[in-house]
Design a protein around this motif. Structure first.
Motif, PDB file in Angstrom:
ATOM      1  N   GLU A 100     -17.833  -4.471  -0.843  1.00 42.30           N
ATOM      2  CA  GLU A 100     -17.673  -5.929  -0.766  1.00 42.30           C
ATOM      3  C   GLU A 100     -16.201  -6.321  -0.692  1.00 42.30           C
ATOM      4  N   LYS A 101     -15.376  -5.653  -1.489  1.00 40.18           N
ATOM      5  CA  LYS A 101     -13.941  -5.931  -1.484  1.00 40.18           C
ATOM      6  C   LYS A 101     -13.217  -4.850  -0.696  1.00 40.18           C
ATOM      7  N   ASN A 102     -12.309  -5.275   0.166  1.00 40.56           N
ATOM      8  CA  ASN A 102     -11.515  -4.316   0.918  1.00 40.56           C
ATOM      9  C   ASN A 102     -10.567  -3.567  -0.008  1.00 40.56           C
ATOM     10  N   ALA A 103     -10.299  -2.317   0.346  1.00 42.67           N
ATOM     11  CA  ALA A 103      -9.403  -1.491  -0.458  1.00 42.67           C
ATOM     12  C   ALA A 103      -7.957  -1.871  -0.193  1.00 42.67           C
ATOM     13  N   PHE A 104      -7.134  -1.725  -1.227  1.00 38.69           N
ATOM     14  CA  PHE A 104      -5.714  -2.059  -1.155  1.00 38.69           C
ATOM     15  C   PHE A 104      -4.934  -0.795  -0.795  1.00 38.69           C
ATOM     16  N   LEU A 105      -4.168  -0.848   0.305  1.00 31.93           N
ATOM     17  CA  LEU A 105      -3.365   0.285   0.765  1.00 31.93           C
ATOM     18  C   LEU A 105      -1.935  -0.198   0.988  1.00 31.93           C
ATOM     19  N   HIS A 106      -1.035   0.202   0.111  1.00 33.68           N
ATOM     20  CA  HIS A 106       0.365  -0.193   0.259  1.00 33.68           C
ATOM     21  C   HIS A 106       1.027   0.648   1.338  1.00 33.68           C
ATOM     22  N   TYR A 107       2.027   0.071   1.973  1.00 35.38           N
ATOM     23  CA  TYR A 107       2.727   0.795   3.038  1.00 35.38           C
ATOM     24  C   TYR A 107       3.318   2.110   2.536  1.00 35.38           C
ATOM     25  N   TRP A 108       3.798   2.124   1.283  1.00 34.71           N
ATOM     26  CA  TRP A 108       4.382   3.352   0.749  1.00 34.71           C
ATOM     27  C   TRP A 108       3.321   4.440   0.582  1.00 34.71           C
ATOM     28  N   ASP A 109       2.052   4.061   0.446  1.00 33.45           N
ATOM     29  CA  ASP A 109       0.974   5.051   0.330  1.00 33.45           C
ATOM     30  C   ASP A 109       0.506   5.550   1.687  1.00 33.45           C
TER      31      ASP A 109
END
Length: 678
Positions: free
Chosen positions: A208-217
């Motif tokens: 339901e919620k999109n995953a959080f992906l930081h640019y550094w990851d």
């Protein structure tokens, strides 16, 4: 406790000063206790144990901002903060007693269970050989003093695994059939949104919620400082360097991307993911997208590290991949690593097939269930036996262990007795104490643990402990014992985030340092990453603990439907005052005349009892002053904080006050035809 006004603004300190924790700074300036209490540490523990996190603070700030953005977009969803109960302190002379845990004085004897007789000549020989080895180890004194056992309880809806040391519960893992095993799972997702302001991408992985992906990851990371890098030799393949500015161009919206979950959804935050994949095995960790190799720094013996480096250089590792030797690999021969590496490479080959065949978004690798993770992560050489109460789980564990270490398969025992296995090993009673707010200590003191939205507060109290003539040494004894129990409770309860411990005040700097070193030493056995600061002048110790999933309190308990998780309800005298205030408001708005005005109040019997015994005279005075009649009626169906006021003549509801809601006040017009005739 602090007497500081609630409105004062808090100043935030960093966990690590630029010069390190050992840096000598200026002499501390004397400040008030309230000012010290306001210095709250806000740094989170790092979330990845393999790759370094130089940009940890920036990533976590962006993650928090992302959660706020999502919260604004969701309509009609507001989360009220959880409030923890107020912690209390106690002096040495406090009369509140606490039941102490009585430890047996005699040496611990492992619980004996019925075992099936060996079938066949081979199994009989193995059993006799194992018995002889145990006797020899006892004679020469090489047998470990601590008896370590793993107890596994399997039910259709829940699996529980407990690690016991001399019968004492030290580790606890619970997994339910309805829980999605997110952390460690690998997904083929689709980039749905790019937020350059927080340098983050939101990836659809099928939830339901999109995953959080930081640019550094997204950028390939170096190994973490907890891993010593090992050079394999030979030519290195140069890879094109990627910077943050390249991310929007390389991964535009709609791009498919393979990510791994490193942190499950907590509260309003969605899962956090990374492209730096990690596949753990029994003795090795495979890095399919990184050619770096290393050894866990928890292996401290220099000679052993030198031996393991040589083994790494001799292993046939595919090009572009890397490995890390886990702590369980200490002392193992080369053949164990060869076997483990082959299994991990085969697993990665199957994952690649899933990536090619499955459409996005979809899961291409599920983190193993608790039974398999127990074999992978908990079954070390110092474990004496594993007791399982389910035949299918027992057979599966034997097969898994046989692939890695056939000799260790003899440690697994099937439990067939009618008494529940957790009751047989006295785990249930220890779990009940673990889930309670108040935890007793052997010395007679106790600790209280309160989980709040911002942090976890732990308070140490002396309770019924008698100080005697040497008060300072008694305080030190309670604090040292509390430090050991607190570190244990953090593991058992799976508590993460910011933790503040209020130890009993110690005047001696030496004693404060002893408690600090004790906590640091005990936290070394914790698999979660921790960071602890020395005791402050107020006796407070601040630390952070890595948080991957919600604590057991959040998993096993729901907010109370009566108090909505507050842990408190209004007292009868408070409600009596509120009723008086509301009645007075109604009477003042009414135009005074000679006509009869009758108010009927429906309320909970507990509040009604208070009014009849203590406060009846105040309502009689209101009747005389405003020429009105006031009557009460108890109603058990009402919440204790609810009450209704109606016009007994017309039946009109004038006010309805309840828990977390209030109906607007409606005052009838006294000049109306109906009331003018009364």
């Amino acid at each position: 406790m602090s007497n500081n006004p609630l409105g004062r603004k808090k100043s935030i300190l960093r966990f690590r000063p630029r010069g390190g924790l050992g840096r000598k700074g200026p002499k501390p300036i004397e400040t008030s206790p309230g000012e010290f209490r306001e210095r709250v540490i806000s740094e989170q523990a790092p979330q990845n144990e393999v790759f370094e996190s130089r940009h940890r603070e920036e990533i976590e700030q962006a993650e928090a901002k992302a959660a706020q953005l999502v919260g604004v977009q969701e309509e009609g969803k507001e989360l009220s903060p959880r409030r923890g109960d107020e912690t209390t302190t106690a002096s040495l002379g406090e009369a509140r007693a606490c039941d102490s845990i009585k430890e047996p004085e005699k040496p611990y004897e492992p619980v004996k269970i019925q075992e099936e007789p060996p079938k066949g000549l081979v199994e009989k020989i193995k059993m006799v050989a194992g018995s002889l080895i145990d006797k020899v180890q006892n004679l020469i004194g090489t047998r470990p003093r601590v008896h370590k056992e793993i107890i596994v309880n399997v039910q259709p809806l829940e699996t529980r695994v407990a690690l016991l040391e001399d019968g004492r519960l030290e580790e606890l893992a619970i997994e339910r059939a309805t829980d999605e095993r997110l952390v460690g799972s690998i997904y083929k997702g689709v980039v749905r949104n790019l937020e350059d302001s927080i340098k983050a991408a939101f990836v659809d992985i099928g939830f339901e919620k999109n995953a959080f992906l930081h640019y550094w990851d997204i950028i390939p990371a170096n190994l973490d400082s907890s891993v010593e890098i090992v050079e394999r030799g030979g030519p290195k393949r140069e890879k094109p360097k990627i910077t943050i500015k390249d991310i929007p161009r390389l991964y535009p919206v709609g791009t498919e991307i393979v990510v791994q979950v490193v942190k499950g959804p907590i509260g309003t935050k969605g899962p956090r993911v990374t492209t730096n994949l990690v596949i753990p095995g029994r003795y090795l960790v495979l890095l399919p997208n990184s050619d770096q190799c290393g050894i866990s720094r928890k292996i401290e013996d220099p000679q052993e590290r030198k031996r393991l480096k040589k083994i790494i250089q001799e292993l046939n590792i595919p090009e572009g991949m890397g490995i890390i030797v886990r702590t369980a690999g200490e002392g193992k021969q080369k053949r164990y690593f060869v076997r483990d590496l082959a299994m991990l490479i085969e697993l990665w080959r199957r994952i690649q097939e899933q990536i090619r065949e499955k459409p996005a978004p979809s899961c291409v690798f599920h983190e193993p269930d608790l039974v398999e993770r127990t074999v992978r992560d908990f079954l070390t050489d110092d474990i004496e036996r594993v007791v399982v109460d389910d035949a299918n789980a027992y057979q599966r564990m034997v097969e898994l262990v046989s692939q890695i270490s056939p000799r260790s398969a003899q440690k697994i025992k099937l439990y067939n007795e009618p008494e529940p296995v957790f009751d047989r090993f006295n785990i249930t009673a220890q779990m009940e104490r673990t889930l309670s707010r108040k935890v007793p200590l052997k010395s007679g003191g106790y600790i209280t643990i309160d989980e709040t939205e911002a942090l976890v507060a732990v308070d140490v109290n002396t309770g019924s402990h008698k100080a005697g003539s040497e008060e300072e040494s008694a305080i030190l004894q309670v604090n040292l014992e509390a430090a050991e129990e607190i570190c244990r409770q953090l593991r058992l309860r799976n508590i993460g985030g910011i933790i503040v411990i209020d130890f009993i005040d110690m005047k001696s700097k030496r004693e404060q340092q002893m408690v600090f070193e004790k906590v640091k030493q005990l936290l070394k056995r914790d698999k979660a990453r921790t960071h602890v600061l020395p005791i402050s002048p107020l006796g407070l110790m601040e630390l952070t603990r890595q948080r991957h999933t919600e604590s057991f309190r959040e998993t096993m308990f729901d907010p109370c439907p009566y108090c909505h998780g507050l842990g408190r309800i209004k007292s009868p005298i408070t409600l009596s005052i509120e009723i008086q205030r509301k009645v007075l408001e109604i009477l003042r708005r009414r135009q005074r005349d000679e006509s009869d005005f009758h108010l009927k109040i429906f309320l909970h019997p507990l509040v009604l009892d208070r009014i009849r015994r203590e406060d009846e005279k105040y309502f009689i005075e209101l009747e005389k002053r405003y020429f009105a009649r006031i009557s009460f009626r108890g109603d058990n169906t009402l919440h204790v904080e609810q009450f209704k006021i109606i016009n007994a003549i017309t039946g009109e509801e004038l006010a309805a006050v309840g828990f977390n809601h209030e109906v607007p006040l409606r005052i009838p017009n006294d000049t109306s035809k109906n009331q003018s005739q009364l």
